[in-house]
Design an enzyme around this catalytic site. Sequence first.
Site, PDB file in Angstrom:
ATOM      1  N   SER A   1     -42.530   5.313 -30.621  1.00  0.00           N
ATOM      2  CA  SER A   1     -41.865   4.290 -31.431  1.00  0.00           C
ATOM      3  C   SER A   1     -42.864   3.370 -32.128  1.00  0.00           C
ATOM      4  CB  SER A   1     -40.948   3.436 -30.558  1.00  0.00           C
ATOM      5  OG  SER A   1     -40.121   4.246 -29.771  1.00  0.00           O
TER       6      SER A   1
HETATM    7  N1  SAH Z   1     -40.869   6.085 -25.097  1.00  0.00           N
HETATM    8  C1  SAH Z   1     -41.593   7.100 -25.813  1.00  0.00           C
HETATM    9  C2  SAH Z   1     -40.925   7.520 -27.095  1.00  0.00           C
HETATM   10  C3  SAH Z   1     -39.878   8.439 -26.767  1.00  0.00           C
HETATM   11  S1  SAH Z   1     -39.108   9.372 -28.009  1.00  0.00           S
HETATM   12  C4  SAH Z   1     -43.022   6.698 -26.072  1.00  0.00           C
HETATM   13  O1  SAH Z   1     -43.409   5.565 -25.765  1.00  0.00           O
HETATM   14  O2  SAH Z   1     -43.754   7.540 -26.574  1.00  0.00           O
HETATM   15  C5  SAH Z   1     -37.695   9.817 -27.034  1.00  0.00           C
HETATM   16  C6  SAH Z   1     -37.960  10.781 -25.919  1.00  0.00           C
HETATM   17  O3  SAH Z   1     -36.742  10.953 -25.215  1.00  0.00           O
HETATM   18  C7  SAH Z   1     -38.369  12.172 -26.382  1.00  0.00           C
HETATM   19  O4  SAH Z   1     -39.586  12.504 -25.800  1.00  0.00           O
HETATM   20  C8  SAH Z   1     -37.241  13.063 -25.879  1.00  0.00           C
HETATM   21  O5  SAH Z   1     -37.673  14.330 -25.466  1.00  0.00           O
HETATM   22  C9  SAH Z   1     -36.694  12.261 -24.724  1.00  0.00           C
HETATM   23  N2  SAH Z   1     -35.312  12.568 -24.318  1.00  0.00           N
HETATM   24  C10 SAH Z   1     -34.261  12.914 -25.095  1.00  0.00           C
HETATM   25  N3  SAH Z   1     -33.155  13.091 -24.342  1.00  0.00           N
HETATM   26  C11 SAH Z   1     -33.517  12.843 -23.057  1.00  0.00           C
HETATM   27  C12 SAH Z   1     -32.817  12.848 -21.817  1.00  0.00           C
HETATM   28  N4  SAH Z   1     -31.524  13.189 -21.745  1.00  0.00           N
HETATM   29  N5  SAH Z   1     -33.510  12.544 -20.692  1.00  0.00           N
HETATM   30  C13 SAH Z   1     -34.822  12.222 -20.749  1.00  0.00           C
HETATM   31  N6  SAH Z   1     -35.531  12.198 -21.888  1.00  0.00           N
HETATM   32  C14 SAH Z   1     -34.898  12.498 -23.034  1.00  0.00           C
END
Ligand code: SAH
Length: 272
Positions: A117
């Site tokens: 993000s």
């Molecule tokens: N917080 C992260 C950014 C995450 S982007 C950072 O600091 O880099 C969102 C993430 O959520 C992605 O990696 C995606 O694979 C994950 N995601 C999507 N659905 C999910 C779920 N049901 N459970 C866990 N992770 C999930």
Amino acid sequence: MSAKYMRLFKMSSLLIVFLFLTTLFAEPNQGPADANKSKAAEEKKISRPEHKHPAFAERKKEREEMVAEQIEARDIKDTNVLKAMRIVPRHAFIPENVQKQAYGDYPLPIGFDQTISQPYIVAFMTESLGLEPNSKVLEIGTGSGYQAAVCAEIAAEVYTIEIVEGLAKRAEEKLKELGYPNVFVKAGDGYFGWPEKAPFDAIIGTAAAERIPPPLIEQLKPGGRMILPYETNLGFQHLVLVTKDGKGNISKRKVMPVMFVPMTGEVTKSEK
Ligand code: SAH
């Protein structure tokens, strides 16, 4: 027994009584000192980020500028959050091909079709959780591990779940290498939360869904706060701040429009 021995005997008994009394009275005085010692030992057991890895010393000026121009300038005031954003080496969490942009005012690709993000959004979401040094945090969507590291600078423990196994593994290794012993990564569907570690003071979701997974609401402590992106049926997204009061009543507040990757897994299957 001569009078001289009698006197000696009396004196030594007095001495014994005196010594006995001093130990008696000394006991309670030592209490707090011991308690302090064991408290200090207990505090030591709570592992804190180490900051020894060379990445912490790199690109400091860029982090300072990022905080001043993108975060403080947009009214983030929590000093713990500002400090954490100055410390965590964002560049260490992203791939080689986007190194130059590491401290830019936008999200970046991290592989597996996912993104890290925008720094301001990380700061905003962290601030809205109102973290304290003893907070226990749950994150859904580990991604690169950056947001988890920012939370771990402030809170006691961060539990983070990532559905893409390759990302979970990479983030876990990275966090270990950088010295974050208070972050625990699990590969799996964050929809179900982490019941063995619940309840949590704060929950942060970083992938958007059309409903809030009920297990997450259950796993929030009374008095706790949760922030996550919510997607309307028209495809618009906004952050929702969910709070649970002491009686367990839930209230929700829309806080700002956002653009996150979708939450996958169970949340897309079950009824809306
Ligand atoms: N917080 C992260 C950014 C995450 S982007 C950072 O600091 O880099 C969102 C993430 O959520 C992605 O990696 C995606 O694979 C994950 N995601 C999507 N659905 C999910 C779920 N049901 N459970 C866990 N992770 C999930």
